[in-house]
Structures are given as C-alpha cells and as structure tokens.
Design an enzyme around this catalytic site. Structure first.
Site: not given
Lengths: 579, 579
Positions: A219, A397-399, A402, A541, A554
């Site tokens: 991946h 940006g999908d918190h 989701g 990473r 956060d």
C-alpha cells in the site's frame, strides 16, 4: 490505472456483486455483509477459516473460498480493514460449530477489527483463534518477526490452514499449523510503480522511473532500499539471497515457493524471474515443492513482484500440496469434502445476534442510552463541518463525515434494539457495532468500542445506579486505551476522555448525583479538548503533517467534548422523562 | 510497463524456461523447439490440438496445455508468429497418430507459417486441419466474418476443440465443432492504454488519456471508435449491445460468456464490469453458461478488456463445460484422460524428419545446391549493411540482419543434410526450413519457401537436367506468389524474381545451357531490382512510411538479385567441380 468503475465510493460493493455473479457454484453472499461463505453454507463440525482484509488484493480473499481453503472471506474498502461488524457477520455465517480461525495480514486496522469481532463471538460462546501473518522480511528485523506485516506469503499460510481444517484437525490443531506455517514463511518484494485507486487521476505513490524499490509495502509503505533497475538474473539473486539469509537452522530444504505478481507485472515477467530464481534456490539446496508463479496477492495494478519461501516439514508439505478447489486457485484432484457433508443454512438471521432477555430496569436504562445516542448524533450533525475543518489541518478532513455516518447508524440500531425490547447492554452493543461499521477509520472503531464497553459493564439485568453508570464509563475507557495503544498526550480523543472520566468518577464516588457530575465533567472535557492544541500527535510516518497540526485542537477530542456535553443534557432530563 | 527481463531479444526463451520449471507436471519442452507438449508426451490415438501464436498473450497458449484442452503450444517472439519450422516441430512432437488440428487467431503471419508447416506435415503423411479464429466484431463487417481477427474469443473456441479431442471425436469431428464454435463466437473489446515491450521506454501505442478506444486490436491495430471515458454501466451496455447485435437467428440463448482482461485491467475491475454485463445479458434472454471473468488472453500489460459470447447448442455446451486441467485453467473434476492412456515418447528425433533415401544423381545435384546456399549466405553477409540501409528507408532496417541469420542457418542445415547423404529435395527442405525459422519476418518465410519449393520439384531420385532446374525455380516462384498474395509492382522481391524466372526459363527452353542462362537472367534481375526504386509498396497501414521509400529500390528485390548473381557463379563452376 483503474479504468473500469462506476461510483468510486461503491467500487467494493460492485466487485462483490460481480464476483458473486461469476462464481455461484463456489460462494454465496453473506446477507447484509461485505463478504462470502462457501456456496451451500458452512460444513457442520468442521473448523472454519475466515480470511479478510482490504479490497484490491484479489484473489485474496474471496477468490480462495472453497474446498480445502477458506470457509469465508470478509472485505473492507480498498486497502482498508473490514469493520468489526462485517467480520462478525461473516464469521457467524461461516461458523460450522467447531470454532473459527481468523486469518489476515499484520496491519493495525485489521488486528483491531478482527479482535473486536472475536471478542463478540467469544462472548456468544464461539471459540475463536486469531493468526495474523508476518512474512515480510523488509518490514522489521529478524528479532522482531512478530512486527512484520503480511504480504504474498499470506497465501501459503492461509492455504496450509485451509487444508488443515479440511483434513479434520480441531481448532487447536488448525491454529497450531497455521502459526507454524507463518513462522516458516519469509517474503521479500520489489516495486516498480504504484497503483491507482478508482476515480483517482494519479497513482497512490510512485517509484522513480528507472528505479526498483526493495521492500516497498503493497500500500506504499516505505521500502528499505532503492536501486537502479537491474536485469532479471540480478533481481532474482537479490530476492533469493535476502530470503535465504533467514533460513531457519532446522529447515531441511523443502519449501513451498511463490513468485507473486502485484498486478501490472505480468505472467511472462514472472516466468522470466522464476527461470532465474529456481536454479538459484536449487543450488542453495532448496527442494521446490509445488511452486506457484502467478498473481495470488495483488494490489490493484501496482507494478512489482515478490519471492516467498515457506520452509516445510512433513506436516506442512502434506497440507501445502493437498487439493483445493476455489474460484481462483485449484490444485490436485478437486474434491468436495467427504469428511464433512452436512451444511448449515445461512439466513439473514444467522449473521445477527438474537436480542437477549432484559429486565424492566435495564430497559428503562436502555431508554436513557437510546436518547444519549440520539443526542450524540444530533451534536455530531450540528458540528460536522467544524470537525471536518479541524481534521483537514493534519488529516484527510473526513472526521466529521465519518462520525456523522457512524452516529446516524448507531441511532438507527439503538432505535431498532429498543423496539425489540433490548436491555442497556444489548442496545449499546447494537449501537456501538453500527457506529464502527459505518463510520470507518480509527474514530469509528473506537467510538463503537466505547459504547459497547459501557453496555457490557451494565448488562441486561441490573438496575443502573449512578455509581454503576460512572464506573461503566471508566471501565470502557480503560479497555479503549488497551485497544488503541495510545497514551495520554498523543493528541487523541483520550486526552479529553480521561480527564472527563476522572472528574466524573471522582464526583459520583463523592456523592454528587450523576447528572450534575456528568455536566461538570463535560466542562473539564471541553477544557482538556481545547488544550490539545498545544500537543503534537504521535502518528509515525506522517510527521510533517503532524507538525502542521500544532496550534489546532484534536478533532477527536473536540467531538468527544461536544458529545459528553450533549449527553449531559439528556441525563439532566432524568431517566423517566419522555424523549 | 515490462520491468522484469534480462536480454530483451531472449525474453521469449526465458519465459519458456521459467514456465517449464513452474509446471513440470503439466508440460514438457519440445526439444530444440519453442513450445510445449503435455508432460509424458501425446496420447496414442487421440486427435491432437496444437495452439500457437506470438508470445505475450499468456495464458494463451502454453498455459492451456493439459487434459481437456491443448496437446501442444508453439510460441513466436512477442506478438510475432512462430516460424513454420517451430510449428512443424511442436506438431510432430504433439501428434498422437490420429491427426492434428491447428488453432490460432486470424493474423497473416500465423496463417502463413501454420500453412507451411501443415503442408510439410501432410507431405509426411500426417492429416492436418487448420481452424483460425475470427471472433473480433470490430475488425471486419458481419458480411466478412472470415476476415475478422482473433481476440479473447479464441479461448472459448480452443477450449471447445480441446474438449472434443479429449472426448474422442475424430479429426473431422474436432475440426467440425471447432469451426462451429468459431462461427458462434463474437467478441468486442475496449482499450485504455498500450503495453510496453521489454527494454522499450515507451508503450507500443497510447490511447489518449481520458479516452476509451473501442475495437482497438491487441497489438495496437486501429479501433473503430474513440469515446470519452464512461462509467462501468455505460461501458457494459456498449459491449453487450454490440455483441448482441450479431446474435444469430438460430441461437436459443445459451451462451459461454467471457469478460477478459488484457493485463493491467485487474480482477476487481473485471468483476465490476461483470456486475453490469450479467444482468444486461440476462435481460436480453441470454442464459450464461459457466461464465469466465479473468485474464485468459492478455497482451502484456495492456489496459483494456472485452466481452466474448459463444452461442451454444447442446454439443457446444457439453464441450464448453467439460473438465479441463491445465496450468492456467482448471474446471470441473480434473481427470486424467481415461479414454486415451498410451503415450508416445517425445525425443529429439521426434521433431525431425528422417532423411529420405536419395539416388546418386540427386546427391550430386544436392552438392550443387549446397554450394548455392553457401554462396547465398556469403553474398548476404557481404551486403548485409547495404541491405539494412535500404530497409531503413521504409522499414525497420532489419532486412540485412534477418537475411544474414536465415542464410547462416540454411547453410548449416544444408551441410548437415549433405553429410547425412540427403538428395537435393531433402537438402533444400532442410535449408529452407532453417532459413524461415531463423530469419523471421516475411522475407524469412518467403526465402524458406522458395528453397523448399525448388527441392520439392526436383525430388530425391531424379537426375537434375538444366530444364528440370529452370522449371523447378519457376514452379517454386509461382507457389511463392500464391502464398505471399503479392502482385507484381507491389515493390517486393517478386519484382526481381519474376523477370529472372521468365528470362531463365525462356533461355533454357530455347537451348541455352543452364549456367549461361542463369547468368544472363541474373543481369535481368539486377536491372529489375534497381527499377523497383520507382515503385510504391502496397503495405496497407504504413502509408506514410511507404511513400518515403519512393526513389529507393526494394531491399528484398536487391538481395534477390545479389543472390541469383552469386548462384550463377556456382553454376558456372559446373556440377562436378569441387566446392
């Protein structure tokens, strides 16, 4: 690149539909689940092997469902773990009554989701064993074999386990040989270029033209060395030398050997490579047992290949060479199982837990929990855009999106459970499971676990006292931390959750009524969430991105603070007031 | 692109070595040949199916050698026909004594080489049938079905033929069902991008980004329409509508359906496509019989896919669904053949013709022929660079190299035959065969045919008179023209060969001794070759390149003139002078 698709968001679902249409004699869809079991249902009395992971690796995992191999396969979105709920459903459908072995490659998301599903199945009385595959030499040193990720060697390990189950080994036996096969399997790969997701204009990653990246993950996880292109004999020598360097002292030389292509590296190239690999192995005293050359673990149209060696003893050799008959892999004299003949029917009900009996008191608590979940959802919906903006600073940006998907699904599941007369444990289990299933990502599974954990503490029988409620939240938080492996200060939702729980439990234990203690603790949580702005996340990473987030709170901690504040309002209404 | 290779010129050979190493239980190499037969040798008394074509299309053709499918496979270089010599050798090795059926896709090079091999096998007493596949709707109109090229539908046609042979049908029967399957097979494909040859920096061709080329050939032959990218449901509808438009009036709806990927279009994409194709077919009243979704006819890493439909009757359905057990394709209960159990051993000798008995006179003529072939080779060697330069104007500049390779091989073969006591027919047959095998390309097969044809006229018994020699060259030239389908004025070697033959035969028939007549005719040939400078070649698609060559003589005509001039010197030495 990927050219054939319709709605990229529905790519996995379309693949499932097409695969089921192509192989009706081998597989059947599990109702309302992202996976398959063998056509006709699981075999009564046989240990069931369920494999899974992200989509995009065909024939892993669905292509190997069949006699002598897997009993079920569960698929997540492209390169993403299936949710615990999906794993649970497929396992329920695949279970033949003799226990389950779950197999997947060693990736954090898969470990988390399969473990949650396993716990749930265990709680329902199904014996479950988990073996994750760690064959990739490049991903950790020999001292830390358990930390290695799973690549093409997964195929051999799964094959051996499937043959063991078909041969009638019991759950201990299948787990044992699968673990033995994994310990004996070593892979090393090389990548030439990345793959392209449906709808994307560019590959996920690139390898520099004219270069080969050794040890690059399937991946895009970083490789260990980059080299100029080399001809096939030199490439073969590099792969063989690296794999043989870890030859175990007790290996007698027999080995299952796999030269695997990732997608765009074609059969002809794999045969050219094998023409050089085989004599090098033979020269080193390796006896190649039924070698395989082909595309067995792919990564969409990624360009690259790998060499896997599984060192065999008598037992592993017999299992490796045993017949198998699946859509993508058929060897030996294909037989239908003669050892196991009775099948269990798979129905819509098979994949669902029955609603447990619940006391009147627990149903009253469940009604509070139902309204709490609804409040959670309303709050997330209200703040969705704000949460997305916060997440965009350091994430994708999908918190907000989701969380919104998960919360809506949790609300529906809670309503359905309440209608069926569920107690608070069953209601929160249903809500938590739906949350994790639909939200996706780490936030999804963590919120799902948190809801489920509170319910597990409260049960379906007991009346819920203020103390019981506070301590249930505390116990669930502790379990959550164990699962997530995050520490305080890592800039996650835990940085707001722990101060909240400490304040809540302290106040309730000191005699403050739950509703009041909760609202005060919510204020503490809000302050703690804002304070995460000064922290730097420990997310490995993505360091440069992580540093960009300093100065911004956060999003997970902020959403937690918003949610506990909203739930505080529900509790203030009291347990018996109307919704 | 192709990343794994060693010497690009040896790519095919490396593939053969690796494939043989991977599948020793299925196949064995044919000694000194570019192909395979089933492991253990051909089955005594069974009709043998030999498939072949260019390399780069795996699992066509080698991947389908095995029970219920092919008996032999012969491979040319990447996307190039195998030589007649290779076809001959593999067929000799694959023959089980009950006749041979040759199968290949309809391409000019394959038709030429398989026909030459078939004639040779027939001359040796082996009954041979040829069925070429013409499934590609895009390549010619419905009125001209016989002109269509073969693409993925070849797979279904070959499978049916292999099953028929395994079922014990005789040669007429296998030919009949294969032709029936071909007539019932319709394919339509789409390409997204071209493939890259080993060692090349760029794909063979490109499809414009964001476009789909419908009907593009698997080697870059032009498509029929280019369209903007469309989502999977629209693509499925286009493929289904096009194929169903040619549904035969007598088709009852049963069909073998194949969704084939060309290499870089992956399984997941094929399943997405099939998810839309299957219901469209069903809605149109098609009953899908054992559909296949996968990579069965590839084109290296070309991006694209196709839909093939073979309309079935009872006989075809039974053969399509019959078991098969081959390296790349296994269906049903794999059985070893029980109908045929005796195998013929394949030895080095199997693939060679025995040297026929020859008279003393014919051996003397063979010695002249041997020296003529040697002179041919020396002349080609001397003028190699010049021929290459001429060819570079309108071709790929390899005429000199190819002729040199072929002539050297012909010389060696002639020497070997002479040592074994061959007559002139056998010597020229060996030389011609070696020429075609090693030279490659159209010049190679034509020169091979020319040498072989002269020998066939002269025989291994009769003394060779001047008249017999001249008329043998004439007869062979006529045969050559029939094979090549070229006309005078097309700017080919025939433009020098015909004037040469006319002058030669005229003079010899008028009483001029052969040596003198030949030298005079060679002068005529040289003038005619020079005169080709004013001609424009008829080579179809390469029009702009062809026009560049006006003003330059044809390299094939020039090499012919040089060669007949050199042979004139040999004849002047007289038949009995020392070499």
């Amino acid at each position: 690149m990927t050219h054939v698709y319709d709605d990229p968001a529905a790519f996995k679902d379309d693949v499932l539909v097409g695969f089921a249409a192509a192989y009706p004699t081998y597989v059947q869809r599990v109702p309302e689940a992202s996976g398959f079991v063998r056509a006709g249902g699981p075999l009564e009395g046989k240990v069931s092997l369920v494999l899974g992971g992200g989509s995009g690796h065909y024939p892993s995992y669905s292509g190997t469902v069949g006699t002598g191999f897997a009993d079920g396969a569960v698929l997540g979105d492209l390169f993403a773990s299936p949710s615990a709920e999906q794993v649970y459903r497929v396992c329920r459908a695949a279970h033949g009554g003799a226990g389950l072995v779950m197999g997947f490659g060693n990736y954090a998301g898969d470990r988390l989701n399969f473990k949650v599903a396993a716990d749930r199945l265990e709680a329902e009385g199904i014996d479950v064993r988990i073996v994750w595959v760690t064959d990739d030499i490049a991903s950790a040193s020999a001292d830390e074999q358990a930390k290695r990720r799973g690549i093409a060697g997964t195929f051999t390990v799964y094959k051996v386990a499937g043959a063991a189950a078909e041969a009638g080994l019991d759950l201990d036996g299948v787990e044992r040989v699968m673990a033995k096969a994994n310990a004996a399997t070593y892979s090393f790969g090389v990548a030439f270029d990345g793959c392209t997701m449906p709808g994307a204009g560019e590959p996920l990653f690139h390898v520099e033209p004219g270069q080969m990246d050794f040890g690059l993950g399937i991946h895009g996880e970083p490789g260990i060395t980059s080299d100029a292109w080399m001809p096939a004999p030199a490439l073969a020598a590099r792969l063989v030398d690296t794999v043989l360097a870890e030859r175990p002292a007790d290996a007698d030389g027999r080995a299952a050997v796999l030269v695997n292509g990732l997608g765009a590296t074609k059969y002809e190239e794999l045969f050219v490579l094998f023409a050089h690999v085989a004599p090098l192995l033979e020269k080193a005293g390796v006896t190649l047992v039924q070698p395989e050359v082909g595309e067995l673990v792919t990564s969409l149209d990624m360009a690259g290949c790998s060499l896997s060696v599984t060192w065999l003893d008598d037992e592993l050799e017999e299992l490796w060479t045993a017949p198998a008959d699946t859509p993508a892999y058929r060897r030996g004299t294909p037989v239908t199982s003669d050892r196991f003949t009775e099948r269990r029917e798979v129905t819509r009900e098979t994949t669902q837990s029955a609603v447990a009996e619940a006391s009147e008191e627990s149903r009253r608590a469940a009604e509070v929990a139902r309204r709490a979940v609804a409040a959670l959802s309303a709050t997330v919906e209200e703040h969705k855009d704000e949460l997305g903006r916060l997440d965009a600073v350091a994430g994708d940006g999908d918190h907000g999106i989701g969380m919104s998907r998960g919360a809506k699904a949790a609300t529906e599941a809670a309503d359905t459970a309440a209608e069926a007369g569920a107690g608070v444990r069953s209601l929160l289990a249903a809500a938590g499971s739906a949350f994790g299933d639909k939200a996706g990502g780490t936030s999804g599974i963590l919120w799902g676990l948190l809801l489920d954990g509170v319910g597990q503490q409260l049960g379906d029988e007991d009346a819920v006292t203020d103390e019981a409620a506070a301590h249930a939240v505390q116990a669930s938080t502790t379990r959550l931390q164990e699962f997530s492996k995050a520490s305080l200060g890592d800039k996650t939702m835990l940085d707001a959750l722990f101060p909240f729980v400490d304040a809540l439990v302290g106040a309730v234990d000191g005699g403050t009524p739950l509703a009041q203690a909760w609202r005060d603790a919510a204020t503490t949580a809000t302050e703690a969430a804002q304070a995460t702005a000064s922290l730097t996340p420990k997310i490995g990473r993505a360091r440069p991105l992580a540093e960009r987030s300093v100065g911004t709170p956060d999003p997970g901690a902020i959403s937690l603070a918003l949610i506990v504040t909203a739930i505080g309002d529900v509790l203030a209404d009291g347990p018996s007031s109307p919704a």
